[in-house]
Write an enzyme that holds these catalytic residues in place. Structure first.
Site, short mmCIF file in Angstrom:
data_model
loop_
_atom_site.label_atom_id
_atom_site.label_comp_id
_atom_site.label_asym_id
_atom_site.label_seq_id
_atom_site.Cartn_x
_atom_site.Cartn_y
_atom_site.Cartn_z
N VAL A 63 39.75 43.04 55.78
CA VAL A 63 38.65 43.56 55.01
C VAL A 63 37.95 42.47 54.27
O VAL A 63 36.80 42.81 53.46
CB VAL A 63 39.30 44.45 53.82
N ASN A 89 44.39 49.51 50.03
CA ASN A 89 45.67 48.99 49.67
C ASN A 89 45.95 47.45 49.99
O ASN A 89 46.49 46.80 49.46
CB ASN A 89 46.75 49.57 50.46
N SER A 141 47.91 46.49 40.21
CA SER A 141 49.21 45.92 40.04
C SER A 141 49.46 45.81 38.53
O SER A 141 48.49 45.72 37.76
CB SER A 141 49.28 44.43 40.60
N TYR A 156 45.14 36.01 41.31
CA TYR A 156 45.67 37.22 41.56
C TYR A 156 45.52 38.29 40.59
O TYR A 156 45.13 39.38 40.45
CB TYR A 156 47.22 37.42 42.08
N ALA A 158 43.50 38.27 37.84
CA ALA A 158 41.99 38.44 37.64
C ALA A 158 41.63 39.22 38.54
O ALA A 158 40.70 40.57 38.23
CB ALA A 158 41.40 37.38 37.50
N SER A 159 41.90 39.33 39.73
CA SER A 159 41.59 40.30 40.93
C SER A 159 41.84 41.80 40.68
O SER A 159 41.30 42.57 40.80
CB SER A 159 41.92 39.89 42.33
N LYS A 160 42.97 42.08 40.18
CA LYS A 160 43.46 43.15 39.89
C LYS A 160 43.01 43.75 38.64
O LYS A 160 42.71 44.84 38.59
CB LYS A 160 45.11 43.27 39.69
#
Length: 252
Positions: A63, A89, A141, A156, A158-160
Site C-alpha cells: 500500500v 488495516n 492503535s 509509529y 505519530a502515524s496513528k
C-alpha cells in the site's frame, strides 16, 4: 450481521487482524478482496476464506506503492463492479526516538504505509463506496493516544494519531453521501507484527499481559468481531468514532 454479496477490501490481510477479518467477512457471505505483500501467507488466508465462504480475490500489493494501490481498486472493480467496505488495516511498526540517527528513514517508511497508503486507498475507493453507501474502517492503535516510556515509538505513534484525525475529517467529508468512516484502536494483540516487534527489542510478548487491567491481550478474532459490527447496519448511526479495544491498557 450478514454481508451477503457485499464487496469488502481488507489490506494487510496476510496475517493477524487482517487475516482474521477477511475470514470473518467470508463467513458472513461477503466477496472479500485480500491485500498483502506476502504471497504464501495470502494463499493460506485464501484457503481459510474458501472453507467458510466464497473464494476471495487475492491481490499481492504494497500500500506504500501508488501503482499497487491503483491496481487493488482496478482489480476489485474489474471482478466485482463495486466496493461496499474498505478496511485499511495494513501497517508497519518501528522503534525510534527523536535522537535516533535513523529517525527520518523510519519516519518516511512508517508514514508511507500507515498514513499515505491509507489516504490514497481511501481517495481511490471513496467514489465507489459512495455509490453503495458503504463504509470505511481504519485500524489505528492506542499508541496514537498515549506515550510509551519504555519503548520509543515516536514515528509509529505519530502515524496513528494522524490516522485518527484523518478518519474524523473524512467522516465529515463523506457523511453527506451516507458513507460512514470510523477507527478501531486496538491495544496489544497476538499477531505476527507484535511478535516480530518484540523479537526486535528482545522483550517477551507475554509481558503485555501483566500490563493490562484485565490481565490479558487480545486475539485477532476479537478485533475482527468489532470490525464486522462497525461495518454492519447495526452501527448505521456511527461515524467519526474511535473504538478502543485494549483490555483496559489506556487506564494505566
Amino acid at each position: 450481521m450478514s454481508f451477503t454479496n457485499k464487496v469488502v477490501i481488507v489490506t494487510g490481510a496476510s496475517s493477524g487482524i487482517g487475516a482474521a477479518t477477511a475470514i470473518s467477512f467470508a463467513k458472513e457471505g461477503a466477496n472479500v478482496v485480500i491485500v498483502g505483500r506476502k504471497e504464501q501467507k495470502l494463499q493460506k488466508v485464501k484457503e481459510e476464506c474458501a472453507k467458510v465462504g466464497k473464494v476471495p480475490l487475492v491481490v499481492r500489493a504494497d500500500v506504500s506503492n501508488d501503482e499497487d494501490v491503483k491496481r487493488v481498486i482496478e482489480e476489485t472493480i474489474g471482478k466485482y463492479g463495486q466496493i461496499d467496505v474498505l478496511v485499511n488495516n495494513a501497517g508497519i511498526i518501528g522503534f525510534d526516538g527523536i535522537l535516533s540517527d535513523n529517525i527520518m528513514s523510519v519516519f518516511d517508511s512508517i508514514m508511507n504505509t500507515n498514513l499515505r497508503g491509507v489516504v490514497y486507498m481511501t481517495h481511490l475507493a471513496a467514489p465507489h463506496i459512495i455509490k453503495t453507501k458503504g463504509n470505511i474502517i481504519n485500524i489505528s492503535s492506542v499508541l496514537g493516544k498515549m506515550t510509551y516510556k519504555q519503548i520509543p515509538m515516536v514515528c509509529y505513534s505519530a502515524s496513528k494519531a494522524a490516522l485518527d484525525h484523518f478518519t474524523r475529517h473524512v467522516a465529515v467529508d463523506l457523511a453527506q453521501y451516507g458513507v460512514r468512516v470510523n477507527t478501531i484502536s486496538p491495544g496489544p494483540v497476538k499477531t505476527d507484527l507484535l511478535s516480530n516487534a518484540y523479537n526486535e527489542i528482545s522483550t517477551p510478548q507475554s509481558d503485555d499481559e501483566d500490563k493490562t487491567p484485565l490481565g490479558r491481550i487480545s486475539d485477532s478474532e476479537e478485533i475482527a468481531d468489532l470490525i464486522l459490527f462497525v461495518a454492519s447496519d447495526k452501527a448505521k448511526a456511527i461515524t467519526g468514532s474511535d473504538y478502543v479495544t485494549d483490555n483496559g491498557s489506556m487506564l494505566m
